[in-house]
Scaffold this active site. Structure first.
Site, mmCIF file in Angstrom:
data_model
loop_
_atom_site.group_PDB
_atom_site.id
_atom_site.type_symbol
_atom_site.label_atom_id
_atom_site.label_comp_id
_atom_site.label_asym_id
_atom_site.label_seq_id
_atom_site.Cartn_x
_atom_site.Cartn_y
_atom_site.Cartn_z
ATOM 1 N N GLY A 213 -21.259 -11.466 -46.033
ATOM 2 C CA GLY A 213 -20.289 -12.554 -45.919
ATOM 3 C C GLY A 213 -20.203 -13.342 -47.204
ATOM 4 C CB CYS B 296 -25.246 -8.572 -48.144
ATOM 5 S SG CYS B 296 -24.817 -9.475 -49.660
ATOM 6 C CE1 TYR B 297 -24.239 -16.429 -44.908
ATOM 7 C CE2 TYR B 297 -24.251 -15.250 -42.819
ATOM 8 C CZ TYR B 297 -24.226 -16.440 -43.523
ATOM 9 O OH TYR B 297 -24.194 -17.636 -42.842
ATOM 10 C CG HIS C 147 -22.921 -4.333 -49.518
ATOM 11 N ND1 HIS C 147 -22.449 -4.945 -48.378
ATOM 12 C CD2 HIS C 147 -23.041 -5.306 -50.450
ATOM 13 C CE1 HIS C 147 -22.275 -6.234 -48.614
ATOM 14 N NE2 HIS C 147 -22.632 -6.481 -49.863
ATOM 15 C CD GLU D 241 -21.841 -2.196 -46.154
ATOM 16 O OE1 GLU D 241 -21.413 -3.351 -46.289
ATOM 17 O OE2 GLU D 241 -23.057 -1.920 -46.178
ATOM 18 N N GLY E 266 5.684 5.750 -42.712
ATOM 19 C CA GLY E 266 4.330 6.128 -43.080
ATOM 20 C C GLY E 266 3.573 6.742 -41.920
ATOM 21 C CG ASP F 109 -1.086 3.648 -40.679
ATOM 22 O OD1 ASP F 109 -1.817 4.656 -40.614
ATOM 23 O OD2 ASP F 109 -1.208 2.774 -41.544
ATOM 24 C CE LYS G 246 -3.563 4.597 -44.051
ATOM 25 N NZ LYS G 246 -2.136 4.417 -43.681
#
Length: 512
Positions: free
Chosen positions: A56, A83-84, A170, A172, A226, A228, A368
């Site tokens: 965060g 992290c945070y 991080h 991720e 597109g 989506d 996506k």
């Protein structure tokens, strides 16, 4: 306890949704609770196998910081702070968090000091991605240090008796060498999740839910062309057939021949389509506007106004469908007072005048790449599946500064040349997104022995897996030179080309 479920408590990190994506890749479902709705009862009602505290933008010692109830650590649920999240764990347990003497942004080398289940199978020294200006300077009594970097003495902590783990970096982010292994260690080895979550039933469930909700009412969908919006349209059409009303609103800010392409694709997919020419309307509203957020909001407002007008022409129009996905939400959300990255015209609910229309957003919990998998299942053509993302506000946010017809024509011609060359050189499908940005800066040039004073433009070509992070595509100088020569020679109004080599983060992919 509900199997295959990890709960992420989100404190506003730009990477939060990457955590979810990485865990889903393992075959484990995950979802979010924003920090402003965190409560013990809410957590218990979700029955997670494990809890991840995200990063965060705030400091745990700020008055505005979100400090969770310490009793969360008494629930006998494994917890992993990132992290945070690590700083928050340390703060709650009585450790000390202060501003770092040396801030770390980007790649660092993690040195593992002692074995921990969270680091199972990881080399003693590896690359991690740091992004922090605070650090833990004194650990709580119940914890031990298990990792450090050159500039961060306390880069990883574990509780001595409980399944509570924390890292300053991080895992991720793709740049963290063993990040996926660390997350898998937590999710599978520590939380004991089974890896059997799949998207196979997504379409069937979505069709059932939409059909049950809509009944005999009408649905309006703004089709952008597109991936989506097309996936959204196909799913809803499967559910309600002719009760779906697709609109293509020509803002004048699309690429050349986009209207014809949309019409042809809809015809092939048996989707009902109505094309609305609103070019003059959008241009008049955007005249004189240079602030990117104002542009986005004006464009979004005009879309909504047109949807409102069209809904009044359709009997029993009760729903508005949108192709909103996870990344739209995270970049638009201003969570707990945290600043958003940028607004998306299809995020944030409906204004009062459209409140009678209820939202249908079947993709809003998907990334996506997950949407693309659904598109493959639906049998969509490669023209849609492999099409580069195109922003909702269109060329309006690729023209930096004020917009006018001349600039739109200049940019459309430049984009045409870029697409031609990418396809001709078999590069279109090997890069993730490519486009031109027209700058409000003019520079002196020489053409035909005459002085020119025309616009500068930027070529932006990126490579990414998820559009949450991205790197520059390493194209050959010969190709870049070819693009530059063609645009400058063939497009009146541009006499200088530049290549954007910035990654995301720190930059976004689009300039505005």
């Amino acid at each position: 306890m509900k199997k295959n479920f990890i709960l992420i408590l989100d404190f506003g990190s730009q990477y939060s949704y990457l955590i979810a994506r990485r865990i889903r890749e393992m075959g484990v479902y995950t979802d979010f609770l924003q920090s402003n709705v965190i409560s013990l009862s809410k957590i218990l009602s979700n029955k997670p196998n494990g809890i991840i505290l995200s990063g965060g933008p705030l400091s745990v010692y700020d008055n505005s910081a979100m400090i969770i109830n310490k009793d969360i650590f008494k629930l006998d649920i494994p917890i992993f702070g990132i992290c945070y999240g690590m700083q928050l764990i340390s703060h709650i347990f009585g450790g000390k968090v202060e501003k770092s003497k040396i801030k770390e942004y980007g790649k660092s080398h993690l040195i593992i000091d002692s074995y921990s289940k969270i680091f199972h199978g990881i080399q003693k020294k590896s690359i991690v991605w740091m992004s922090h200006f605070d650090e833990v300077t004194k650990i709580p009594k119940e914890f031990t240090i298990v990792g450090h970097t050159e500039y961060c003495a306390i880069a990883a902590l574990v509780h001595t008796t409980k399944d509570i783990y924390a890292v300053q970096f991080h895992p991720e982010v793709k740049n963290t060498e063993f990040g996926r292994t660390i997350l898998k260690n937590f999710v599978v080895r520590i939380c004991k999740c089974s890896q059997n979550w799949v998207l196979d039933n997504f379409v069937k469930k979505s069709v059932h839910n939409i059909r049950k909700r809509v009944l005999k009412k009408q649905v309006i969908l703004g089709l952008s062309g597109g991936l989506d919006s097309f996936v959204t349209a196909i799913i809803i059409h499967k559910a309600i057939g002719k009760s779906l009303n697709c609109l293509f609103i020509d803002t004048g800010l699309f690429l050349n021949k986009e209207k014809d392409r949309i019409f042809s694709l809809c015809k092939e997919s048996n989707l009902p389509i109505k094309i609305i020419d609103a070019r003059d309307r959008f241009l008049s509203k955007l005249t004189g506007i240079s602030d990117p957020e104002k542009k986005r909001k004006i464009i979004g407002k005009e879309f909504i106004s047109i949807f409102q007008e069209e809904s009044e022409k359709i009997m029993d129009a009760e729903f508005l469908a949108q192709g909103t996905i996870y990344s739209d939400i995270i970049e638009s959300s201003s969570k707990n007072g945290f600043s958003s990255i940028k607004s998306h015209h299809n995020v944030g609910g409906l204004p009062n005048k459209l409140m009678k229309l209820k939202l249908i957003e079947p993709l809003k919990k998907l990334f996506k790449d997950e949407v693309k998998k659904i598109g493959v299942q639906l049998g969509l053509p490669n023209e849609i599946l492999k099409r580069h993302p195109f922003p909702g506000p269109g060329l309006g946010i690729r023209i930096i500064g004020k917009i006018n017809k001349k600039k739109i024509l200049i940019l459309k011609k430049a984009e045409d040349i870029l697409m031609q060359e990418l396809i001709k050189n078999n590069l279109y499908n090997s890069v993730s997104q490519a486009f031109i940005v027209l700058l409000p800066i003019k520079s002196v040039g020489i053409m035909g022995d005459k002085r020119t004073y025309e616009y500068s433009a930027v070529l932006r070509v990126t490579h990414t897996e998820d559009f949450m992070t991205a790197t520059v595509s390493h194209l050959s100088y010969n190709f870049l030179e070819k693009i530059s020569n063609r645009i400058i020679n063939e497009v009146d109004g541009i006499n200088r080309m530049l290549y954007d080599i910035t990654s995301k983060p720190p930059s976004t992919i689009e300039w505005e």
